[in-house]
Design an enzyme around this catalytic site. Structure first.
Site, short mmCIF file in Angstrom:
data_model
loop_
_atom_site.label_atom_id
_atom_site.label_comp_id
_atom_site.label_asym_id
_atom_site.label_seq_id
_atom_site.Cartn_x
_atom_site.Cartn_y
_atom_site.Cartn_z
N LEU A 167 0.81 -1.22 0.00
CA LEU A 167 0.00 0.00 0.00
C LEU A 167 0.85 1.27 0.00
O LEU A 167 0.30 2.37 -0.04
CB LEU A 167 -0.96 -0.01 1.18
N ASP A 215 9.90 -9.21 3.27
CA ASP A 215 9.19 -9.16 1.99
C ASP A 215 10.12 -9.24 0.80
O ASP A 215 10.78 -10.23 0.62
CB ASP A 215 8.29 -7.92 1.94
N ASP A 244 -0.12 -10.03 -4.07
CA ASP A 244 1.12 -9.25 -4.17
C ASP A 244 0.86 -7.95 -4.92
O ASP A 244 1.67 -7.51 -5.74
CB ASP A 244 2.22 -10.07 -4.84
#
Length: 418
Positions: free
Chosen positions: A56, A145, A298
């Site tokens: 985001l 990540d 993703d």
């Protein structure tokens, strides 16, 4: 607030019914209409989708996406809960940042935010972040990540610490040395195009190493975005050993292949890269037999200018959280079946996290989505809620569109033409 949705069918049923929600819970089925009344127009009601892997971009990269645009996009895609990744600027490794993101998201009225926090300080892979404090602040997962946890000892320590906190660590499993500067799958297509390839072995080698760390620590590990058949075989073997391992696959790794890179369009550049059709088909079989635990997107928005760079320079990522369910339903719904697909995008992510599985029973949380499974609509990214208004699926006709999303008993999205 009381809301009644009429003229709907529950997943697995053809009977038209109505559901009433009140104070954030499902009050009951086929009660007298109360409060705001919305006609579901014969759509199928399911628990709102759960996303375990979305970018985001807030804080610090809000030209790409921000909480408002990203969570609005998620709600438009039928998602009620989104786990956001921590590779922001600054990195989400501070409890105060976690709290501020949750507080801001709660005031937006879109999908619910559950932040993931960095496993290591600054995602540098060297020293662990303050994991206990991050959990207390509201972080639900630890991950570095897009970075690949090159130091196995640090990941081991993280797994041990996370186990003591009953938390999940998720990993982007690629060996950085093998991946090197690869911009697409290493194979026939990359050779024909003369582009540096990223071999399947880069992913498989790292997954294999990480399985041994799980065996050593007994901690829960979730492997992000499987892209190759070999990775899935390694995960299957680990599960047979009884290791607490889960994995996800993304719609783009099922629907698209490295053949798309013949266009030299960086819109198709993702990490890990699009692989062969054989890999994609094998991963789909993994969804069918249960060895792949769940579906995640993703969702990775970038600016149009960034994605218009050449393949060597453009960033990796595709943003499509608004059309993930329509892609899966249109392409794979017949093979997976509706109930299986809904499970993979709702209860299955909850199981990965150890959360209660969502249901449509009276008393359950009122996180709901109404799906129009039959009407075909053209993908028009100009109308996306996301700031990334471009997509590989532009102009394609898809069905399975969310037409209403309810989060905590309140309307978070309603499709205008519905």
């Amino acid at each position: 607030m009381t809301l009644t949705i009429t003229n709907i069918k529950r997943v697995g049923s053809e009977q038209l019914e109505s559901v009433t929600v009140e104070n954030g819970k499902i009050k009951g089925w086929n009660l007298p209409e109360e409060g705001q009344v919305i006609d579901g127009q014969g759509g199928t009601l399911a628990p709102a989708l759960i996303e375990l892997h979305a970018h985001l971009r807030e804080p610090g990269q809000t030209e790409k996406e921000d909480l408002a645009s990203g969570l609005a996009a998620a709600a438009a895609g039928g998602y009620g809960t989104v786990v956001c990744m921590p590779n922001t600027r600054p990195v989400i490794d501070d409890p105060a940042v976690v709290r501020s993101l949750i507080e801001k998201a709660n005031g937006l009225g879109f999908a619910r935010l559950k932040p993931a926090a960095a496993l290591t300080k600054g995602q540098q892979g060297e020293g662990l972040a303050e994991l206990s404090y991050l959990k207390d602040a509201g972080a639900v997962m630890f991950t570095d990540d897009g970075l690949t946890n090159e130091n196995a000892r640090v990941l081991r320590l993280g797994l041990e610490y996370a186990k003591s906190l009953n938390m999940v660590i998720s990993v982007h499993a690629e060996d950085a040395g093998l991946r090197a500067g690869g911009v697409m799958n290493e194979g026939v297509v990359s050779e024909e195009l003369g582009l540096p390839g990223n071999p399947a072995a880069a992913a498989a080698a790292r997954v294999a190493r990480d399985m041994e760390l799980v065996a050593l620590t007994g901690a829960r590990l979730h492997v992000q975005h499987l892209s190759t058949a070999r990775e899935l075989d390694i995960v299957r073997e680990a599960k047979k050993r009884g290791l607490p391992v889960t994995c996800e696959v993304c719609p783009h790794h099922l629907d698209l292949t490295d053949e798309a890179l013949r266009s030299f369009d960086a819109m198709y550049k993702v990490a890990p890269p699009l692989r062969s059709r054989a890999d994609a088909d094998y991963l789909l079989e993994g969804l069918l037999d249960g060895s792949v635990d769940c579906i995640a997107t993703d969702h990775a928005p970038h600016t149009k200018a960034e994605k218009e760079r050449d393949l060597l320079e453009a960033p990796s990522g595709i943003a499509y959280i608004e059309i993930a369910f329509p892609i899966m339903w249109t392409r794979f719904g017949e093979k997976l079946g509706l109930e299986k697909l809904v499970d993979l995008m709702t209860a299955a992510p909850a199981r990965v996290m150890g959360w209660p599985e969502p249901t449509l029973d009276a008393g359950a949380p009122a996180d709901l989505v109404v799906l129009d499974l039959t009407t075909e609509r053209e993908v028009n990214p100009a109308g996306f809620k996301s700031k990334a208004k471009f997509t590989p699926w532009q102009g394609q006709m898809l069905s399975g569109w969310p037409v209403l999303t309810v989060v905590n008993g309140q309307v978070a999205f309603q499709r205008e033409e519905a």
